[in-house]
Design a protein around this motif. Sequence first.
Motif, short mmCIF file in Angstrom:
data_model
loop_
_atom_site.label_atom_id
_atom_site.label_comp_id
_atom_site.label_asym_id
_atom_site.label_seq_id
_atom_site.Cartn_x
_atom_site.Cartn_y
_atom_site.Cartn_z
N ASN A 66 -19.66 -16.04 -18.67
CA ASN A 66 -18.39 -15.77 -19.35
C ASN A 66 -18.09 -14.28 -19.38
N GLY A 67 -19.12 -13.46 -19.62
CA GLY A 67 -18.91 -12.02 -19.62
C GLY A 67 -18.51 -11.51 -18.25
N GLU A 68 -19.14 -12.04 -17.19
CA GLU A 68 -18.79 -11.62 -15.83
C GLU A 68 -17.35 -12.01 -15.50
N ILE A 69 -16.96 -13.25 -15.85
CA ILE A 69 -15.61 -13.71 -15.51
C ILE A 69 -14.56 -12.93 -16.29
N LEU A 70 -14.78 -12.75 -17.59
CA LEU A 70 -13.80 -12.04 -18.41
C LEU A 70 -13.65 -10.58 -17.98
N SER A 71 -14.78 -9.89 -17.78
CA SER A 71 -14.70 -8.49 -17.38
C SER A 71 -14.14 -8.35 -15.97
N GLY A 72 -14.49 -9.29 -15.07
CA GLY A 72 -13.94 -9.24 -13.72
C GLY A 72 -12.44 -9.41 -13.70
N GLN A 73 -11.93 -10.35 -14.51
CA GLN A 73 -10.48 -10.56 -14.59
C GLN A 73 -9.77 -9.34 -15.19
N TYR A 74 -10.42 -8.72 -16.17
CA TYR A 74 -9.84 -7.50 -16.75
C TYR A 74 -9.71 -6.41 -15.70
N GLY A 75 -10.76 -6.20 -14.91
CA GLY A 75 -10.71 -5.16 -13.89
C GLY A 75 -9.68 -5.44 -12.82
N ILE A 76 -9.56 -6.71 -12.38
CA ILE A 76 -8.58 -7.05 -11.35
C ILE A 76 -7.16 -6.80 -11.85
N ASN A 77 -6.88 -7.19 -13.09
CA ASN A 77 -5.53 -6.96 -13.64
C ASN A 77 -5.24 -5.48 -13.84
N LEU A 78 -6.26 -4.71 -14.19
CA LEU A 78 -6.08 -3.26 -14.30
C LEU A 78 -5.68 -2.67 -12.95
N LEU A 79 -6.36 -3.09 -11.88
CA LEU A 79 -6.05 -2.60 -10.55
C LEU A 79 -4.67 -3.05 -10.10
N LEU A 80 -4.32 -4.31 -10.34
CA LEU A 80 -3.02 -4.82 -9.89
C LEU A 80 -1.87 -4.13 -10.61
N PHE A 81 -2.04 -3.82 -11.88
CA PHE A 81 -0.99 -3.09 -12.60
C PHE A 81 -0.80 -1.70 -11.99
N GLY A 82 -1.90 -1.04 -11.65
CA GLY A 82 -1.78 0.27 -11.01
C GLY A 82 -1.13 0.17 -9.63
N ILE A 83 -1.47 -0.88 -8.85
CA ILE A 83 -0.85 -1.04 -7.53
C ILE A 83 0.64 -1.30 -7.66
N ALA A 84 1.04 -2.07 -8.70
CA ALA A 84 2.46 -2.31 -8.93
C ALA A 84 3.20 -0.99 -9.19
N LEU A 85 2.59 -0.10 -9.97
CA LEU A 85 3.19 1.22 -10.19
C LEU A 85 3.28 2.02 -8.89
N MET A 86 2.24 1.93 -8.05
CA MET A 86 2.25 2.65 -6.78
C MET A 86 3.37 2.17 -5.87
N LEU A 87 3.59 0.86 -5.84
CA LEU A 87 4.67 0.32 -5.02
C LEU A 87 6.03 0.80 -5.52
N GLY A 88 6.16 0.89 -6.84
CA GLY A 88 7.41 1.42 -7.40
C GLY A 88 7.63 2.88 -7.05
N VAL A 89 6.55 3.66 -7.06
CA VAL A 89 6.67 5.09 -6.72
C VAL A 89 6.99 5.26 -5.24
#
Length: 614
Positions: free
Chosen positions: A64-87
């Motif tokens: 559970n810890g691996e899945i939760l932390s992994g999903q947190y990291g993926i969403n953190l990266l995807l939010f940053g990539i979304a900002l990069m595409l906007g820039v």
Amino acid sequence: MKDPLKDLNITDLATMEENGDFAIVCLNKQRHSSSSSSSIEEKESNRSEKRRVKPIALDYPKKNGEILSGQYGINLLLFGIALMLGVSYHGYSIKEKHLLSFITTVMLIQLLWMLWYVVRRDRQKNSVPEKDSHAGTRWLRGGLTILALLSLIMDAFRIAVYVGYKECLSPTLGVYPVVHVLHTVSQVYFLWFHIKDVIKTCQTFERFGVIHAVFTNLLLWCNGAMSESQHFLEAHKKRLASLGFINYTGGHDEPHCECAISSCSMFSKSLYYLYPFNIEYHIFVSAMLFVMWKNIGRIIEHQHKREKDGLRVTRLVLGPILGLVALAGTITILVIYIMQVEESLETHRMAISMFYCHGIVMLACMCIAGTLGLILYRLDNRPLDASKNPSRQLDTELLCGSSVGTWLMSWCSVIAAVATHSNPRYRWTILAYSLLLVLEKYIQNLFIIESLYRQQEAVEEGEGEGEGERGGPSGIFSVSSQVPSCRGIVNQAFTNQENVYVSLNSSRLRNGNVPLCSLNQELQEPPVVPVSQDRAGKPDRRQILRNIAIFLFLCNCSLWLLPAFGCRPQYDNGLEQETFGFTIWTMVLNFAMPLNLFYRMHCVASLFEVFQHV
């Protein structure tokens, strides 16, 4: 109480040996009376039942810890990539300052976590944490330190550019490089002193902290790769405009004020020559931190460590010489290409042809070297190492995963070379180069993976020593080293509590006249392994493999240098752009080029490890 050992003689031992090997089970240090076999079997069955139930119960929070932390990291990266595409759209809604503000915040959070982790570790000086010896070797951390120093120089140039243009730039562009300096220095310290730690306390919280650090570095890698791709795209458009193919003015990222210092243009141009080092630094750090994340809560298997004999450099001649020739030729091609690609159309095409001819020769040599290494491995039948090693498993996945970008780019070039209606002089050289690039990655990946998973040769040669540490038979009843050899059999169970056994020679025991003293001496002496002709030939085979590893090491350095410092004919040859269109081909290159750069640098690190292990 009467000692049962005194009643045993050689004849009794031989009688017990008739049905198989004679095994004496360890006596418990705390109990001086022997227990019945039924109670021992009962305890063993209870222990095995507990071992079956306990890991299943403990595995749920870990997963559970691996899945939760992994999903947190993926969403953190995807939010940053979304900002990069906007820039990258250069619109009015999302500016570069918004992206840099987000990345700065993420870096500050990682700094706070690393500070908390280091302080907590310092307060627990009495409890020494477990270490993973395979995670973050010393030479890899040294290489990352050099890349970090070059990243710090790049941050200094960024600060200088901001000082020159501070009248028309957002303060975020000045804060970002300062925070990145603190982040880089702190992270290098963390890598040197804590990257091998196997975390056993506060595991759920630490998983989130480590995975946050992993995806922070991935976010910085994506930002650097996007900035570098935009720079090369701008340079490509300017070259096309200078040759009269398109009308392009540019100037999206240039400040709208004059620089207050005289060297602003020098700092701005120098930034892009340092981007490759910054990009490689962050992707390698994220890989090392990912291994640390996988090690959280892991039970380390302590294996027997072989003694490393000194590297014999006397026969390392052919590999380094050929590798240095390839490196020198690559630097020559790089200089000529950069100088001639912006000249007239004929000179432009000549530079592209020269690049592909050089690449064909180098890739063919690498394919031959890798195939020779695989043939040598096939001639030496040694089993693969199946022990659990997260670092080695990640190396394998990264090698195959980062090859995808180059394979996509190569197959697009193959289709373009076959389907195009134009017929430039480099059409068929592009086809040969692309096919060789696919084949070279196939062979090199197989060679590196097999080298990393192969059983180490010294383990076979040193079978007599450390046998018990590898789980093989080791004597529990043997002659103590502190007493003379004729004192008889000594119970080692009172010094170590391991249930191990020793097999005695049945044919010798059946003769009742065998003195116990000679038997003890026989047990003490390690077996003499005769040196066969095959063993005598192994050092030569190792030298050939070391030459292959160092040759491939230097060739991968060469193939990293070319695209990293501006030699990218995929932008300039025009075949793929004619077949797929400018937009689609640019998207393919923006995806494939960063992966290709990472693949080459990762191969450099892996081949150095192969060179050490052979």
